[in-house]
Design a protein around this motif. Structure first.
Motif, PDB file in Angstrom:
ATOM      1  N   ASN A 149      -0.376   6.255   6.974  1.00  0.00           N
ATOM      2  CA  ASN A 149       0.484   5.993   8.117  1.00  0.00           C
ATOM      3  C   ASN A 149       1.915   6.430   7.832  1.00  0.00           C
ATOM      4  O   ASN A 149       2.563   5.910   6.923  1.00  0.00           O
ATOM      5  N   LEU A 151       4.873   3.646   8.153  1.00  0.00           N
ATOM      6  CA  LEU A 151       4.966   2.749   7.003  1.00  0.00           C
ATOM      7  C   LEU A 151       5.525   3.489   5.790  1.00  0.00           C
ATOM      8  O   LEU A 151       6.373   2.974   5.065  1.00  0.00           O
ATOM      9  N   ILE A 158      -2.923   2.172   3.928  1.00  0.00           N
ATOM     10  CA  ILE A 158      -2.950   0.790   4.386  1.00  0.00           C
ATOM     11  C   ILE A 158      -4.255   0.100   4.004  1.00  0.00           C
ATOM     12  O   ILE A 158      -4.254  -1.024   3.498  1.00  0.00           O
TER      13      ILE A 158
END
Length: 241
Positions: A89, A92, A45
């Motif tokens: 993550n 995601l 991210i």
């Protein structure tokens, strides 16, 4: 089928990415004559995807290209000699695998074409049947979609059984025991940092650079500390050392 399922990517900030598993990874790459790999960086991210690919090129000694550098994500996997799935993550990552059409593409590559799969942290989580044993927060309002299911047992990477002074919440052991209580037919393998599972030619091996154990959580049974994969024999379809 060849899988490397690593708890984490680095043992220290200044360590090479996947450095603690380099002996096994380099041996596999040399044996297969692999010259390039495709990186699936969707879990990252706040980091730079190309920088991660460059780190892996240096660590593995081969060319590493991000999946988005190809005409389509599916085309990238269809051409891959080696699949790398980064940490980050898990929520995601799993959502993006579905949205990009990569669940079936990766399953076919690994199972039908025998393309090796290397996943660490989030990339380890998504190789199991689901991401329900991730430590990550659901940063998107998404349902718990099935994961890749390449490995048949749930894994909890980054496992730590320390109890911080003053922490009044549940420990990791308690959370994993809760998972097994709600899902009594499922088990969880908890991998400490610097450790990984390797599936090769229908054989399962466990490695820990620190010589530490992994934990096995099953409903109605004591938590089991293991230093080899013999305890996993009833749970996995692979031969265990």
């Amino acid at each position: 089928m060849e899988l490397f399922l690593l708890s984490n990517g680095k043992l220290a900030d200044d360590a090479p990415l996947l450095g603690y598993a380099q002996p096994q990874l380099h041996a596999m790459i040399a044996q297969r004559g692999i010259r390039s790999a495709v990186l699936v960086p969707y879990a990252i991210i706040r980091g730079d995807h190309q920088q991660r690919a460059d780190e892996l090129s240096t660590s593995l000694g081969i060319e590493v290209r991000c999946v988005q550098d190809f005409a389509t994500p599916v085309a990238a996997i269809e051409q891959a000699e080696l699949i790398l799935v980064s940490g980050g993550n898990t929520w995601l990552l799993n959502q993006m695998l579905h949205e990009s059409g990569l669940i079936v593409a990766i399953q076919r590559a690994v199972r039908e074409r025998n393309v090796p799969y290397i996943g660490w942290s989030a990339g380890c989580n998504v190789a199991t049947p689901s991401i329900r044993t991730t430590n990550d927060m659901p940063v998107r309002s998404s349902v718990v979609l099935p994961a890749l299911g390449l490995f048949p047992v749930q894994i909890n990477p980054h496992y730590l059984d320390a109890h911080a002074s003053g922490h009044m919440g549940e420990t990791r052991d308690e959370r994993l025991a809760e998972f097994c209580a709600v899902n009594p037919d499922e088990s969880v393998i908890a991998l400490r940092e610097g450790s990984f599972l390797h599936v090769h030619e229908n054989q399962l091996c466990y490695f820990s650079v620190r010589g530490e154990d992994f934990k096995l959580f099953r409903h109605g049974r004591p938590i089991q500390a293991c230093r080899d994969t013999a305890a996993l024999q009833p749970l996995v379809p692979f031969r265990c050392d």
